[in-house]
Design an enzyme around this catalytic site. Structure first.
Site, PDB file in Angstrom:
ATOM      1  N   LEU A  27       0.833  -1.201   0.000  1.00 29.40           N
ATOM      2  CA  LEU A  27       0.000   0.000   0.000  1.00 29.40           C
ATOM      3  C   LEU A  27       0.867   1.251   0.000  1.00 29.40           C
ATOM      4  CD1 LEU A  27      -2.709  -1.112   2.556  1.00 29.40           C
ATOM      5  CD2 LEU A  27      -3.049  -0.664   0.119  1.00 29.40           C
ATOM      6  N   GLY A  28       2.034   1.134   0.583  1.00 29.52           N
ATOM      7  CA  GLY A  28       2.915   2.303   0.630  1.00 29.52           C
ATOM      8  C   GLY A  28       4.251   1.908   1.222  1.00 29.52           C
ATOM      9  N   LYS A  29       5.288   2.600   0.756  1.00 23.16           N
ATOM     10  CA  LYS A  29       6.620   2.294   1.273  1.00 23.16           C
ATOM     11  C   LYS A  29       7.210   3.564   1.849  1.00 23.16           C
ATOM     12  CE  LYS A  29       9.691  -0.722  -0.328  1.00 23.16           C
ATOM     13  NZ  LYS A  29       9.444  -1.773   0.668  1.00 23.16           N
ATOM     14  N   GLY A  30       8.093   3.397   2.814  1.00 23.36           N
ATOM     15  CA  GLY A  30       8.768   4.581   3.338  1.00 23.36           C
ATOM     16  C   GLY A  30      10.192   4.208   3.690  1.00 23.36           C
ATOM     17  N   PHE A  32      11.432   3.421   6.553  1.00 23.24           N
ATOM     18  CA  PHE A  32      11.676   2.429   7.612  1.00 23.24           C
ATOM     19  C   PHE A  32      11.023   1.095   7.326  1.00 23.24           C
ATOM     20  CE2 PHE A  32      13.547   5.606  10.133  1.00 23.24           C
ATOM     21  CZ  PHE A  32      12.794   6.753   9.982  1.00 23.24           C
ATOM     22  N   GLY A  33      10.153   1.064   6.316  1.00 17.74           N
ATOM     23  CA  GLY A  33       9.451  -0.195   6.088  1.00 17.74           C
ATOM     24  C   GLY A  33       8.326   0.014   5.107  1.00 17.74           C
ATOM     25  N   SER A  34       7.230  -0.689   5.328  1.00 18.65           N
ATOM     26  CA  SER A  34       6.135  -0.559   4.360  1.00 18.65           C
ATOM     27  C   SER A  34       4.801  -0.853   5.037  1.00 18.65           C
ATOM     28  CB  SER A  34       6.356  -1.575   3.240  1.00 18.65           C
ATOM     29  OG  SER A  34       6.323  -2.870   3.834  1.00 18.65           O
ATOM     30  N   LYS A  54       1.471  -2.913   8.851  1.00 11.14           N
ATOM     31  CA  LYS A  54       2.664  -2.059   8.804  1.00 11.14           C
ATOM     32  C   LYS A  54       3.810  -2.826   9.440  1.00 11.14           C
ATOM     33  CE  LYS A  54       4.131   2.641   9.991  1.00 11.14           C
ATOM     34  NZ  LYS A  54       3.694   3.927  10.498  1.00 11.14           N
ATOM     35  N   ASP A 148       3.527  14.564  11.796  1.00 11.19           N
ATOM     36  CA  ASP A 148       3.669  14.235  10.365  1.00 11.19           C
ATOM     37  C   ASP A 148       2.331  14.371   9.655  1.00 11.19           C
ATOM     38  OD1 ASP A 148       5.129  11.433   8.479  1.00 11.19           O
ATOM     39  OD2 ASP A 148       4.885  13.574   8.049  1.00 11.19           O
TER      40      ASP A 148
HETATM   41  C1  LIG Z   1      -1.872   6.383   4.035  1.00 13.01           C
HETATM   42  C2  LIG Z   1      -1.490   5.242   4.937  1.00 13.01           C
HETATM   43  C3  LIG Z   1      -0.345   5.677   5.898  1.00 13.01           C
HETATM   44  C4  LIG Z   1       0.941   5.939   5.153  1.00 13.01           C
HETATM   45  N1  LIG Z   1       1.285   4.808   4.305  1.00 13.01           N
HETATM   46  C5  LIG Z   1       2.499   4.124   4.325  1.00 13.01           C
HETATM   47  O1  LIG Z   1       2.735   3.272   3.458  1.00 13.01           O
HETATM   48  N2  LIG Z   1       3.481   4.331   5.257  1.00 13.01           N
HETATM   49  C6  LIG Z   1       3.380   5.018   6.519  1.00 13.01           C
HETATM   50  C7  LIG Z   1       4.729   4.826   7.184  1.00 13.01           C
HETATM   51  C8  LIG Z   1       5.684   4.594   6.062  1.00 13.01           C
HETATM   52  S1  LIG Z   1       7.138   3.702   6.413  1.00 13.01           S
HETATM   53  O2  LIG Z   1       7.160   2.614   5.488  1.00 13.01           O
HETATM   54  O3  LIG Z   1       8.197   4.639   6.326  1.00 13.01           O
HETATM   55  C9  LIG Z   1       7.181   3.016   7.949  1.00 13.01           C
HETATM   56  C10 LIG Z   1       6.903   1.669   8.085  1.00 13.01           C
HETATM   57  C11 LIG Z   1       6.980   1.076   9.340  1.00 13.01           C
HETATM   58  C12 LIG Z   1       7.310   1.859  10.455  1.00 13.01           C
HETATM   59  C13 LIG Z   1       7.597   3.218  10.284  1.00 13.01           C
HETATM   60  C14 LIG Z   1       7.530   3.804   9.025  1.00 13.01           C
HETATM   61  C15 LIG Z   1       4.836   3.811   5.052  1.00 13.01           C
HETATM   62  C16 LIG Z   1       0.248   4.341   3.378  1.00 13.01           C
HETATM   63  C17 LIG Z   1      -1.007   4.000   4.145  1.00 13.01           C
HETATM   64  N3  LIG Z   1      -2.062   3.497   3.264  1.00 13.01           N
HETATM   65  C18 LIG Z   1      -1.947   3.781   1.824  1.00 13.01           C
HETATM   66  C19 LIG Z   1      -3.201   2.818   3.690  1.00 13.01           C
HETATM   67  N4  LIG Z   1      -4.117   2.558   2.735  1.00 13.01           N
HETATM   68  C20 LIG Z   1      -5.251   1.896   3.069  1.00 13.01           C
HETATM   69  N5  LIG Z   1      -5.556   1.492   4.304  1.00 13.01           N
HETATM   70  C21 LIG Z   1      -4.675   1.740   5.287  1.00 13.01           C
HETATM   71  N6  LIG Z   1      -4.733   1.454   6.624  1.00 13.01           N
HETATM   72  C22 LIG Z   1      -3.609   1.926   7.230  1.00 13.01           C
HETATM   73  C23 LIG Z   1      -2.778   2.526   6.271  1.00 13.01           C
HETATM   74  C24 LIG Z   1      -3.449   2.414   5.042  1.00 13.01           C
END
Ligand SMILES: C[C@@H]1CCN(C(=O)N2CC[C@@H](S(=O)(=O)c3ccccc3)C2)C[C@@H]1N(C)c1ncnc2[nH]ccc12
Length: 283
Positions: A27-30, A32-34, A54, A148
């Protein structure tokens, strides 16, 4: 037949068994993880719930303490305008923990705006803004500072409901203080930071209000990437960029009113950005 909820509960967390967690997509990457879309399917017949999971990158052990704190934070929040916590999943011999949250199919506000900007009217933008306000008022009542708040971390639950997501940087304001001072800047999205956060790494409810102002700008620009400088490739800005932005802000430069923003919203928005308390954005 009665379906027994196959999730053990240890202490205060619902535990999801990794063997029933089926990966579907990212769903998303950052940094620190995904966050991944999974189906929790104990019956193995694809009737299980879709969940957002997550997880911390394994080599980011250092952030494990932060991740545990994030889990503690999100599991203590109960608000219609904040993404719901579902539980945790200990993977292989508790080497790493995964955070299980509700999955919102519309994804983040950025993607939603890109796809639906034609039929999102001012009234709906103000509805979304007021919901983010209410979520932030709740967060403030719990003495949390999000740190954030940005459109990329706002989730769309339906055409008329958005929720605040991602509490990876959230901190609690100590009882005897008005702000939280961060030690290491980390990956700082400076275009969402208030001046005191850029210059002194100080974060408070007021700096969250500043970020809310940036989110208002994103909302009324329909998160249009091309039209605003904020979305520089990587959110980590160079020190010189931070100093340049800080000087601009000190000279009272502010983001220009988005072209599609109706005048009456501009007047109210200007007022709100400078007021350092949560306001309920009137529709
Ligand atoms: C917008 C949301 C938060 C941000 N995000 C994301 O991918 N990340 C937020 C943290 C970073 S990270 O990978 O850096 C990270 C990884 C681990 C520890 C700390 C940081 C990734 C996408 C998410 N997303 C598309 C979702 N879509 C649909 N349902 C959902 N339920 C919950 C989230 C979610």
């Amino acid at each position: 037949c009665l379906r027994i909820k196959l999730v053990a509960t240890t202490k205060y967390h619902d535990v999801f068994e990794e063997r029933y967690l089926r990966f579907i997509s990212i769903l998303g990457k950052g940094n620190f993880g995904s966050v991944e879309l999974c189906r929790y399917d104990p019956w193995g017949d694809n009737t299980g719930d879709l969940v957002a999971v997550k997880e911390l990158q394994s080599d980011k052990k250092a952030n494990m303490a932060d991740f545990q704190r994030e889990i503690q934070t999100i599991s203590s929040l109960h608000c219609d305008y904040i993404v719901k916590y579902k539980g945790i999943c200990y993977s292989a011999g508790r080497l790493s923990t995964k955070l299980v949250m509700e999955y919102l199919p519309f994804g983040s506000l950025i993607g939603y705006m890109e796809k639906h900007r034609q039929n999102v009217c001012t009234r709906r933008l103000l509805l979304f803004a007021s919901q983010i306000c209410k979520g932030m008022e709740y967060l403030q009542s719990m003495r949390y500072v999000h740190r954030d708040l940005a459109a990329r971390n706002i989730l769309v639950a339906s055409d008329t409901l958005v929720k605040i997501a991602d509490f990876g940087l959230t901190k609690i304001i100590p009882v005897d203080k008005e702000y939280y001072r961060v030690t290491q800047p980390g990956e700082s999205p400076i275009f969402w930071y208030a001046p005191e956060s850029i210059s002194e790494l100080k974060f408070s409810h007021k700096s969250d209000v500043w970020s809310f102002g940036i989110v208002l700008h994103e909302l009324f620009s329909y998160c249009d990437i091309s039209r605003n400088p904020k979305r520089v490739r990587s959110y980590v800005q160079s020190p010189s960029m931070a100093i340049h932005l800080l000087n601009l802000l000190k000279d009272n430069w502010r983001l220009p009113m988005p072209s599609q923003c109706p005048p009456k919203v501009k007047i109210k928005t200007d007022f709100y950005i400078n007021v350092s308390v949560w306001v309920t954005v009137t529709n």
